[in-house]
Design a protein around this motif. Structure first.
Motif, PDB file in Angstrom:
ATOM      1  N   ILE A   2       0.912  -1.142  -0.038  1.00 40.95           N
ATOM      2  CA  ILE A   2       0.000   0.068   0.122  1.00 40.95           C
ATOM      3  C   ILE A   2       0.891   1.065  -0.060  1.00 40.95           C
ATOM      4  CG2 ILE A   2      -0.272   0.194   2.378  1.00 40.95           C
ATOM      5  CD1 ILE A   2      -3.493   0.830   1.972  1.00 40.95           C
ATOM      6  N   ASP A   3       2.246   0.830   0.559  1.00 37.92           N
ATOM      7  CA  ASP A   3       2.887   2.272   0.487  1.00 37.92           C
ATOM      8  C   ASP A   3       3.700   2.602  -0.578  1.00 37.92           C
ATOM      9  OD1 ASP A   3       4.404   0.253   0.852  1.00 37.92           O
ATOM     10  OD2 ASP A   3       5.824   1.137   2.492  1.00 37.92           O
ATOM     11  N   ARG A   4       3.646   1.696  -1.736  1.00 37.58           N
ATOM     12  CA  ARG A   4       4.317   1.825  -3.095  1.00 37.58           C
ATOM     13  C   ARG A   4       3.395   1.860  -4.233  1.00 37.58           C
ATOM     14  NH1 ARG A   4       9.954   0.904  -3.577  1.00 37.58           N
ATOM     15  NH2 ARG A   4      10.784   0.947  -1.700  1.00 37.58           N
ATOM     16  N   ILE A   5       1.912   1.679  -4.030  1.00 36.76           N
ATOM     17  CA  ILE A   5       1.196   1.877  -5.276  1.00 36.76           C
ATOM     18  C   ILE A   5       0.145   3.001  -4.859  1.00 36.76           C
ATOM     19  CG2 ILE A   5      -0.370   0.726  -7.015  1.00 36.76           C
ATOM     20  CD1 ILE A   5       0.734  -1.928  -6.551  1.00 36.76           C
ATOM     21  N   ASP A  54      11.149  -3.457  -4.968  1.00 39.37           N
ATOM     22  CA  ASP A  54      12.537  -3.628  -4.585  1.00 39.37           C
ATOM     23  C   ASP A  54      13.380  -2.545  -4.551  1.00 39.37           C
ATOM     24  OD1 ASP A  54      11.440  -6.228  -4.291  1.00 39.37           O
ATOM     25  OD2 ASP A  54      12.372  -6.771  -6.298  1.00 39.37           O
ATOM     26  N   GLU A  55      13.134  -1.423  -5.193  1.00 45.32           N
ATOM     27  CA  GLU A  55      14.036  -0.247  -5.199  1.00 45.32           C
ATOM     28  C   GLU A  55      13.523   0.682  -4.137  1.00 45.32           C
ATOM     29  OE1 GLU A  55      16.856  -0.086  -7.471  1.00 45.32           O
ATOM     30  OE2 GLU A  55      16.374  -2.015  -7.796  1.00 45.32           O
ATOM     31  N   GLU A  56      14.703   1.386  -3.371  1.00 49.73           N
ATOM     32  CA  GLU A  56      14.310   2.273  -2.535  1.00 49.73           C
ATOM     33  C   GLU A  56      13.804   3.540  -3.166  1.00 49.73           C
ATOM     34  OE1 GLU A  56      17.591   3.268  -0.088  1.00 49.73           O
ATOM     35  OE2 GLU A  56      17.996   0.996   0.716  1.00 49.73           O
ATOM     36  N   GLU A  57      14.097   3.969  -4.257  1.00 54.96           N
ATOM     37  CA  GLU A  57      13.814   5.366  -4.830  1.00 54.96           C
ATOM     38  C   GLU A  57      12.996   4.896  -6.252  1.00 54.96           C
ATOM     39  OE1 GLU A  57      16.694   8.244  -5.418  1.00 54.96           O
ATOM     40  OE2 GLU A  57      17.388   8.398  -3.367  1.00 54.96           O
ATOM     41  N   VAL A  58      11.914   5.008  -6.470  1.00 56.76           N
ATOM     42  CA  VAL A  58      10.937   4.671  -7.518  1.00 56.76           C
ATOM     43  C   VAL A  58      10.653   5.770  -8.329  1.00 56.76           C
ATOM     44  CG1 VAL A  58       9.086   3.586  -7.811  1.00 56.76           C
ATOM     45  CG2 VAL A  58      10.207   2.816  -6.236  1.00 56.76           C
ATOM     46  N   ASP A  59      10.630   5.644  -9.518  1.00 56.67           N
ATOM     47  CA  ASP A  59      10.009   6.593 -10.586  1.00 56.67           C
ATOM     48  C   ASP A  59       8.967   6.189 -11.108  1.00 56.67           C
ATOM     49  OD1 ASP A  59       9.226   8.375 -12.210  1.00 56.67           O
ATOM     50  OD2 ASP A  59      11.123   8.028 -13.637  1.00 56.67           O
ATOM     51  N   LEU A  60       7.562   6.574 -10.329  1.00 55.99           N
ATOM     52  CA  LEU A  60       6.250   5.842 -10.857  1.00 55.99           C
ATOM     53  C   LEU A  60       6.072   6.070 -12.310  1.00 55.99           C
ATOM     54  CD1 LEU A  60       4.223   6.960  -7.974  1.00 55.99           C
ATOM     55  CD2 LEU A  60       4.845   4.488  -8.432  1.00 55.99           C
ATOM     56  N   LEU A  67       1.463  -0.955 -13.757  1.00 58.18           N
ATOM     57  CA  LEU A  67       0.528  -0.033 -12.952  1.00 58.18           C
ATOM     58  C   LEU A  67      -0.777  -0.103 -13.891  1.00 58.18           C
ATOM     59  CD1 LEU A  67       2.151   2.712 -11.322  1.00 58.18           C
ATOM     60  CD2 LEU A  67       1.424   0.778 -10.018  1.00 58.18           C
ATOM     61  N   ASN A  68      -0.413   0.140 -15.491  1.00 59.02           N
ATOM     62  CA  ASN A  68      -1.545   0.370 -16.275  1.00 59.02           C
ATOM     63  C   ASN A  68      -1.204  -0.987 -17.509  1.00 59.02           C
ATOM     64  OD1 ASN A  68      -2.497   2.558 -15.138  1.00 59.02           O
ATOM     65  ND2 ASN A  68      -0.495   3.459 -15.958  1.00 59.02           N
ATOM     66  N   PRO A  69      -1.871  -2.031 -17.146  1.00 54.80           N
ATOM     67  CA  PRO A  69      -1.783  -3.137 -18.009  1.00 54.80           C
ATOM     68  C   PRO A  69      -2.581  -2.813 -19.224  1.00 54.80           C
ATOM     69  CG  PRO A  69      -2.513  -4.016 -16.139  1.00 54.80           C
ATOM     70  CD  PRO A  69      -2.468  -2.653 -15.939  1.00 54.80           C
TER      71      PRO A  69
END
Length: 333
Positions: A64-67, A188-194, A203-205
């Motif tokens: 929930i803290d990633r998406i 898995d990555e600490e810093e994420v570029d959405l 995120l968008n199949p």
């Protein structure tokens, strides 16, 4: 403000209004009653009905803290739409059961349903009911209803897994592995570029509803979607058709952006990573050129169906050499 500050009735009213504002609640003329009654009433003319269900469970399918909630809502519905598309149906209606801890922020729920409403409006799907409940973690369970399409004057044409024939070529739409790579980067990555292309694939199949309809019009009757990985989903198709398959590694359309992040494991992501939601289908050789001229996305021959052997899947590398299969994709248990 938290969910516990409102209660169930207020929550349902807010959800209903969000879906009305997005055009995804009771938007179809055949919806007689939607959200707010004990059950929905839908007027359905004669034809085949397609029903699928899927759920997204916190810490199993998402963190929930990633998406962001909007993306989670969009993705959850996209997966169910893909199941209807996998059988060349038209998605029409959905009901959603949401379970949340009482401390869930109302803004999070509102964003979730805005994402749900946005993709449903785009796909022409009406949200006609659902349920809300208290739980210790977030769960979104969706049931979607679709209908078969008419082709060549004949109704009730669908793609199914059990109609493959020896000699059929095995094809996929799009490229593979990108969404699984995006999932790994996101979780898995600490810093994420959405905004990165790979994470956006997760995120968008892609929607392949139109492509599946074009396959039906081209005479294709065997297919499914790739949700758990090319190898395991091909195995499911061969089991249903009581055949085996040869998959040619060098023909698998690997997403070209994988190599930068996963230079050594990209092909494994394409074969076993899943999350692609591309179409996997079989066709006679003489139909392939027809498909290529009609379909609105890339298609690639990746293998062929053969008579049943001791192995359901034969993975073939360079010089027609059989390769060892060490992984067969995602399973829950």
């Amino acid at each position: 403000m938290k969910l516990s500050d409102w209660g169930e009735i207020e929550l349902i009213n807010v959800i209903k209004q969000i879906l009305i504002d997005s055009g995804a609640q009771g938007a179809l003329p055949d919806v007689i009653t939607g959200i707010g009654d004990d059950a929905s009433i839908l007027h359905q003319p004669p034809g085949d009905i397609l029903i699928t269900t899927d759920q997204a469970i916190e810490n199993v399918h998402f963190l929930i803290d990633r998406i962001p909630a909007f993306n989670l809502g969009w993705r959850t519905m996209a997966i169910n739409i893909s199941d209807i598309a996998a059988m060349a149906g038209t998605p029409k209606y959905a009901v959603i059961a949401l379970s949340c801890p009482p401390e869930t922020p109302i803004d999070w729920i509102a964003d979730l349903y805005r994402g749900i409403g946005a993709i449903c409006h785009e796909a022409g799907v009406a949200i006609v009911g659902g349920d809300v409940s208290k739980s210790t973690q977030h769960t979104i369970a969706v049931t979607m209803i679709g209908e078969s399409i008419e082709s060549g004057g004949q109704k009730q044409q669908t793609l199914q897994r059990n109609t493959g024939q020896v000699g059929d070529k095995i094809l996929v739409t799009g490229t593979l592995g990108g969404a699984a790579a995006g999932r790994s980067l996101l979780f898995d990555e600490e810093e994420v570029d959405l905004g990165s292309d790979l994470i956006q694939l997760f995120l968008n199949p892609p929607s392949r509803v139109d492509a599946a309809h074009l396959l039906i019009e081209s005479g294709i009757r065997t297919g499914m979607d790739i949700s758990d990985g090319l190898l395991i989903d091909t195995e499911r198709l061969t089991q249903a058709s009581d055949l085996s398959a040869r998959i040619f590694v060098e023909q698998v359309p690997l997403n070209p952006k994988i190599k930068h992040h996963f230079p050594h494991t990209g092909m494994d992501l394409a074969l076993n990573g899943g999350e692609d939601y591309e179409l996997l289908f079989t066709a006679r050789s003489d139909l392939i050129s027809i498909i290529e001229t009609k379909i609105n996305c890339p298609v690639t021959v990746v293998g062929e169906l053969i008579n049943k052997t001791e192995k359901r899947i034969l993975l073939i590398g360079a010089n027609d050499q059989e390769l060892e299969i060490s992984n067969m994709g995602w399973t829950h248990f």
